[in-house]
Design a protein around this motif. Sequence first.
Motif, PDB file in Angstrom:
ATOM      1  N   GLN A  90      -0.673  -3.312  -9.493  1.00  0.00           N
ATOM      2  CA  GLN A  90      -0.487  -4.721  -9.125  1.00  0.00           C
ATOM      3  C   GLN A  90       0.907  -4.916  -8.546  1.00  0.00           C
ATOM      4  O   GLN A  90       1.899  -4.414  -9.073  1.00  0.00           O
ATOM      5  CB  GLN A  90      -0.673  -5.622 -10.344  1.00  0.00           C
ATOM      6  CG  GLN A  90      -0.692  -7.106  -9.997  1.00  0.00           C
ATOM      7  CD  GLN A  90      -1.140  -7.970 -11.170  1.00  0.00           C
ATOM      8  OE1 GLN A  90      -1.599  -7.465 -12.195  1.00  0.00           O
ATOM      9  NE2 GLN A  90      -1.002  -9.272 -11.023  1.00  0.00           N
ATOM     10  N   ALA A  91       0.997  -5.619  -7.418  1.00  0.00           N
ATOM     11  CA  ALA A  91       2.275  -5.775  -6.730  1.00  0.00           C
ATOM     12  C   ALA A  91       2.321  -7.097  -5.968  1.00  0.00           C
ATOM     13  O   ALA A  91       1.293  -7.608  -5.523  1.00  0.00           O
ATOM     14  CB  ALA A  91       2.510  -4.612  -5.769  1.00  0.00           C
ATOM     15  N   THR A  92       3.535  -7.607  -5.820  1.00  0.00           N
ATOM     16  CA  THR A  92       3.734  -8.845  -5.064  1.00  0.00           C
ATOM     17  C   THR A  92       3.514  -8.607  -3.579  1.00  0.00           C
ATOM     18  O   THR A  92       2.884  -9.406  -2.888  1.00  0.00           O
ATOM     19  CB  THR A  92       5.173  -9.372  -5.281  1.00  0.00           C
ATOM     20  OG1 THR A  92       5.493  -9.338  -6.672  1.00  0.00           O
ATOM     21  CG2 THR A  92       5.322 -10.795  -4.759  1.00  0.00           C
ATOM     22  N   VAL A  93       4.067  -7.495  -3.087  1.00  0.00           N
ATOM     23  CA  VAL A  93       4.001  -7.160  -1.662  1.00  0.00           C
ATOM     24  C   VAL A  93       3.348  -5.794  -1.497  1.00  0.00           C
ATOM     25  O   VAL A  93       3.747  -4.824  -2.146  1.00  0.00           O
ATOM     26  CB  VAL A  93       5.407  -7.143  -1.020  1.00  0.00           C
ATOM     27  CG1 VAL A  93       5.317  -6.785   0.467  1.00  0.00           C
ATOM     28  CG2 VAL A  93       6.105  -8.494  -1.206  1.00  0.00           C
ATOM     29  N   LEU A  94       2.349  -5.730  -0.633  1.00  0.00           N
ATOM     30  CA  LEU A  94       1.668  -4.472  -0.338  1.00  0.00           C
ATOM     31  C   LEU A  94       1.865  -4.117   1.123  1.00  0.00           C
ATOM     32  O   LEU A  94       1.545  -4.913   2.008  1.00  0.00           O
ATOM     33  CB  LEU A  94       0.166  -4.604  -0.623  1.00  0.00           C
ATOM     34  CG  LEU A  94      -0.736  -3.460  -0.128  1.00  0.00           C
ATOM     35  CD1 LEU A  94      -0.430  -2.161  -0.871  1.00  0.00           C
ATOM     36  CD2 LEU A  94      -2.211  -3.826  -0.275  1.00  0.00           C
ATOM     37  N   GLU A  95       2.426  -2.929   1.372  1.00  0.00           N
ATOM     38  CA  GLU A  95       2.400  -2.399   2.726  1.00  0.00           C
ATOM     39  C   GLU A  95       1.158  -1.519   2.804  1.00  0.00           C
ATOM     40  O   GLU A  95       1.090  -0.456   2.185  1.00  0.00           O
ATOM     41  CB  GLU A  95       3.642  -1.596   3.074  1.00  0.00           C
ATOM     42  CG  GLU A  95       3.604  -1.185   4.545  1.00  0.00           C
ATOM     43  CD  GLU A  95       4.740  -0.257   4.931  1.00  0.00           C
ATOM     44  OE1 GLU A  95       5.193  -0.333   6.081  1.00  0.00           O
ATOM     45  OE2 GLU A  95       5.157   0.550   4.087  1.00  0.00           O
ATOM     46  N   ASN A  96       0.167  -1.977   3.542  1.00  0.00           N
ATOM     47  CA  ASN A  96      -1.129  -1.310   3.550  1.00  0.00           C
ATOM     48  C   ASN A  96      -1.059   0.094   4.119  1.00  0.00           C
ATOM     49  O   ASN A  96      -0.313   0.365   5.067  1.00  0.00           O
ATOM     50  CB  ASN A  96      -2.131  -2.132   4.355  1.00  0.00           C
ATOM     51  CG  ASN A  96      -2.542  -3.383   3.615  1.00  0.00           C
ATOM     52  OD1 ASN A  96      -1.797  -4.353   3.572  1.00  0.00           O
ATOM     53  ND2 ASN A  96      -3.705  -3.364   3.004  1.00  0.00           N
ATOM     54  N   GLY A  97      -1.862   0.985   3.557  1.00  0.00           N
ATOM     55  CA  GLY A  97      -1.886   2.370   3.990  1.00  0.00           C
ATOM     56  C   GLY A  97      -2.441   2.557   5.391  1.00  0.00           C
ATOM     57  O   GLY A  97      -3.330   1.835   5.827  1.00  0.00           O
ATOM     58  N   HIS A  98      -1.870   3.541   6.081  1.00  0.00           N
ATOM     59  CA  HIS A  98      -2.358   4.000   7.377  1.00  0.00           C
ATOM     60  C   HIS A  98      -2.520   2.862   8.391  1.00  0.00           C
ATOM     61  O   HIS A  98      -3.514   2.774   9.103  1.00  0.00           O
ATOM     62  CB  HIS A  98      -3.672   4.765   7.222  1.00  0.00           C
ATOM     63  CG  HIS A  98      -3.900   5.744   8.334  1.00  0.00           C
ATOM     64  ND1 HIS A  98      -5.109   6.366   8.524  1.00  0.00           N
ATOM     65  CD2 HIS A  98      -3.084   6.205   9.323  1.00  0.00           C
ATOM     66  CE1 HIS A  98      -5.042   7.177   9.566  1.00  0.00           C
ATOM     67  NE2 HIS A  98      -3.812   7.094  10.066  1.00  0.00           N
ATOM     68  N   HIS A  99      -1.512   1.973   8.438  1.00  0.00           N
ATOM     69  CA  HIS A  99      -1.418   0.953   9.492  1.00  0.00           C
ATOM     70  C   HIS A  99      -2.610  -0.010   9.517  1.00  0.00           C
ATOM     71  O   HIS A  99      -2.951  -0.557  10.567  1.00  0.00           O
ATOM     72  CB  HIS A  99      -1.253   1.623  10.865  1.00  0.00           C
ATOM     73  CG  HIS A  99      -0.346   2.806  10.840  1.00  0.00           C
ATOM     74  ND1 HIS A  99       1.019   2.684  10.745  1.00  0.00           N
ATOM     75  CD2 HIS A  99      -0.598   4.147  10.859  1.00  0.00           C
ATOM     76  CE1 HIS A  99       1.571   3.899  10.708  1.00  0.00           C
ATOM     77  NE2 HIS A  99       0.605   4.795  10.775  1.00  0.00           N
TER      78      HIS A  99
END
Length: 349
Positions: A197-206
Amino acid sequence: MKNIIRLLATLLLLLCILPASSEAATSELKVHFINVGQGEAVLIQSPNGKNMLIDGGPKTAGKTVVSFLKNKGVKKLDVVVATHPDADHIGGLLDVLNTFQVGQFIDSGKVHTTQTYYDMLQLVDKKNIPFQVPKELDKIALDPNMIIRVLHVNELAEDTNDASIVLKATYNQVSFLLMADASSEIEDEIRSKFNVQATVLENGHHGSETSSSAAFISNVKPSVAVLSYGKNNAYGHPSSVVEKRLQNVGAKIYRTAVDCDITVTTNGVKHTVANSCGKSASSASAPSKPSAKAPAKQPVPVAKPAPVKQTVFKNCTELRKVYPKGVGKSHPAYQAKMDRDKDGWACER
């Protein structure tokens, strides 16, 4: 009465010369998602003033990344992380390593036989930068008020994407999950072992559909999602399916191809999002429900296949001699076995 006045004067003098307490100080964490086109680069500026760069985008973005770092006041990079050896993540690090002093270099350990990866390692060795291949659950020491932990790395992975270093950075109540190019299989592995669980997600593989499964996004429950990709890229990133999944959990979506450089600032309790394209944060985020007035999404242009030359190759090394950038799924030379990340493009660098 004179003694009281003397004591008050002494107290005021001490208040003037003593440093402010840590509680009184405004200690902010800034995480910048740099617009590097079709690639990825993230700068973490910790509350104690240290700097950590995660990837550097493609080689063509090297000068852009260097300029961005200088504009943010970076004079030294305390930590540099190469999440995995694909050129769209490490190419820009060549300019970075030639420009800045680096305190520590962290690499996935996945060996890759490209000139870009070789040149990067040569620079690290030439500059005598301390080099580390981390293990799962290792902590990266950047700021004592933060926890930056490795949730995945695999130098023995068959696919470079699945070697990706996945990081979770936590500052008090606000956290960032940085997925690099990890696939949905790696996502399943991570969420089975850790709290994702996270506030900000940088999604995988663009934003590719090979990552960001519905189950994973439901576990992460991000308030903010960042998609790092280049405009009109040949891979069709990001997937509209992934964007829909993010909307379904109420995440506000920011895109480097649309919003340019994206900065999340937090004091550990609250966070704000800004971008460099002159739009407000609210206008850059995706609505939780489709708006009737929203313009229809423009189709991603499909790259025209290169003129057909040779079409049968033993491996990617041979194919790139004829087609340096690889080939798309519609090209006669495309072979599924050479498309290791299953994104519809074989033998990309």
